[in-house]
Design an enzyme around this catalytic site. Structure first.
Site, PDB file in Angstrom:
ATOM      1  N   CYS A  46       0.805  -1.221   0.000  1.00  0.00           N
ATOM      2  CA  CYS A  46       0.000   0.000   0.000  1.00  0.00           C
ATOM      3  C   CYS A  46       0.839   1.271   0.000  1.00  0.00           C
ATOM      4  O   CYS A  46       0.320   2.358  -0.282  1.00  0.00           O
ATOM      5  CB  CYS A  46      -0.955  -0.004   1.197  1.00  0.00           C
ATOM      6  SG  CYS A  46      -2.025  -1.458   1.270  1.00  0.00           S
ATOM      7  N   HIS A  92      -3.090   6.999   2.132  1.00  0.00           N
ATOM      8  CA  HIS A  92      -3.543   5.716   1.599  1.00  0.00           C
ATOM      9  C   HIS A  92      -4.943   5.438   2.137  1.00  0.00           C
ATOM     10  O   HIS A  92      -5.202   5.571   3.326  1.00  0.00           O
ATOM     11  CB  HIS A  92      -2.555   4.626   2.020  1.00  0.00           C
ATOM     12  CG  HIS A  92      -3.098   3.242   1.902  1.00  0.00           C
ATOM     13  ND1 HIS A  92      -3.655   2.767   0.736  1.00  0.00           N
ATOM     14  CD2 HIS A  92      -3.189   2.239   2.808  1.00  0.00           C
ATOM     15  CE1 HIS A  92      -4.045   1.524   0.936  1.00  0.00           C
ATOM     16  NE2 HIS A  92      -3.798   1.184   2.175  1.00  0.00           N
ATOM     17  N   ASN A 119     -10.138  -0.283  -0.213  1.00  0.00           N
ATOM     18  CA  ASN A 119      -8.680  -0.175  -0.163  1.00  0.00           C
ATOM     19  C   ASN A 119      -8.117  -0.762  -1.453  1.00  0.00           C
ATOM     20  O   ASN A 119      -8.136  -1.977  -1.642  1.00  0.00           O
ATOM     21  CB  ASN A 119      -8.149  -0.926   1.063  1.00  0.00           C
ATOM     22  CG  ASN A 119      -6.646  -0.843   1.219  1.00  0.00           C
ATOM     23  OD1 ASN A 119      -5.944  -0.390   0.329  1.00  0.00           O
ATOM     24  ND2 ASN A 119      -6.150  -1.310   2.349  1.00  0.00           N
TER      25      ASN A 119
END
Length: 345
Positions: A139, A272, A302
């Site tokens: 990520c 993020h 996500n």
């Protein structure tokens, strides 16, 4: 997504005045792409219930802030998602694809073991010759990739870089584990980074701590033509949350110090897009009002390395982020990895 009218390009210099080694890099175009298949929490919960896994829209929203995500069609690869995002960024930048002399793709779900997804994207763009490689920091991948591209431009190794985050996380989810399968989605985001005599990327910082590699991982590999280990995502959510909030504040303040800026000078924070509670916590620690926080996790889930460039592009195209704005990008990911980039658009 529609093509942006926004163009961050600076006036180009004549060949005779171009410095041998550019001092700075700037983002001159953004793009993104989401697979057409959108899955709401209600729809996902119904699919999971058919396999005996219980969850609900309320449960997911309360813990994560996620209301929907997009899943790629069967057979679609990371480079397939990256291509329209890249083309949108190139068009927004007002350049030809042939001007790109560096491609970096941040992904944890590459098309194949090798060649890199970046090389496959280069082929799909119909260009050749410039360097192309992948970055794997989960990520944090886009922040890592942007930092590397900035360094290469500053040293004169490239003049126009295409930096992409692209993921098909739906392929590595365990749909019997409700604590993880509700969190992730697929997508891609891209920026074009150009050499410039005017500062764009102001400061960057990257970190990793392999001691925490087990809290977020896919502990599988390929050997002898077979998958060894477990090829599905595993996560200790509480451990990730505890680490993320602390490191995000520290790395953001460190980057601000490097750039000689204060948190009050941040126009937009794009973390993020993992969990709305982590995002709100980071904004509060930086003393930023929540209306300066770019949030797409509610609609995208996500998307790992794609989440930051996706959110950036959304905010550029809807007019919130404008030329001259100062933006903080930051991410945390498996490894454990984390980092931040401060830039002026």
């Amino acid at each position: 997504m529609t093509t942006s009218d926004q163009n961050f390009s600076q006036p180009s210099s004549s060949p005779s005045s171009t410095p041998a080694a550019p001092l700075y890099s700037r983002v001159i175009g953004t793009g993104s792409f989401l697979p057409p298949k959108r899955l709401s929490n209600v729809e996902l919960a119904a699919q999971l219930a058919a396999d005996g896994v219980e969850t609900s829209d309320e449960w997911i929203v309360e813990r994560t802030g996620i209301r929907a995500r997009h899943f790629a069609e069967a057979g679609a690869t990371a480079s397939d998602l990256a291509l329209p995002a890249a083309l949108a960024a190139i068009e927004a930048a007002g350049i030809a694809a042939s001007e790109i002399d560096l491609i970096i793709v941040a992904t944890s779900t590459p098309d194949m073991i090798f060649p890199s997804t970046a090389c496959l994207l280069q082929q799909k763009l119909g260009i050749a010759g410039g360097a192309a490689f992948d970055v794997q920091a989960v990520c944090s991948g886009f922040v890592y990739a942007l930092t590397v591209a900035d360094a290469m431009i500053r040293t004169g190794s490239a003049r126009k870089a295409l930096v992409v985050g692209a993921e098909v996380f739906s392929r590595i989810l365990d749909f019997k584990d409700r604590t993880t399968c509700v969190l992730f989605g697929d997508g891609a985001g891209a920026v074009v980074l150009s050499a410039s005599e005017t500062p764009g990327i102001l400061a960057t910082e990257l970190h990793a701590d392999g001691r925490h590699s087990g809290i977020l991982c896919v502990p599988g590999s390929v050997s002898g033509g077979r998958v060894t280990g477990d090829p599905l995502l595993k996560m200790d959510g509480q451990a990730v949350f505890k680490l993320a909030v602390g490191v995000l504040e520290k790395v953001a303040r460190s980057v601000l110090d490097k750039a000689g800026r204060s948190d009050a000078e941040i126009d937009w924070l794009i973390p993020h897009q993992a969990n709305i509670r982590i995002m709100h916590g980071t904004a509060k620690k930086l003393k930023l009002p929540l209306d300066k926080l770019i949030v797409t996790v509610d609609q995208h889930g996500n998307t790992s390395a794609a989440s930051i460039p996706l959110a950036l592009d959304v905010a550029v195209r809807d007019g919130r982020i404008k030329p001259g704005d100062t933006v903080m990008l930051e991410g945390v990911g498996g490894g454990f990895t984390w980092g931040a980039v401060l830039l002026d658009l």
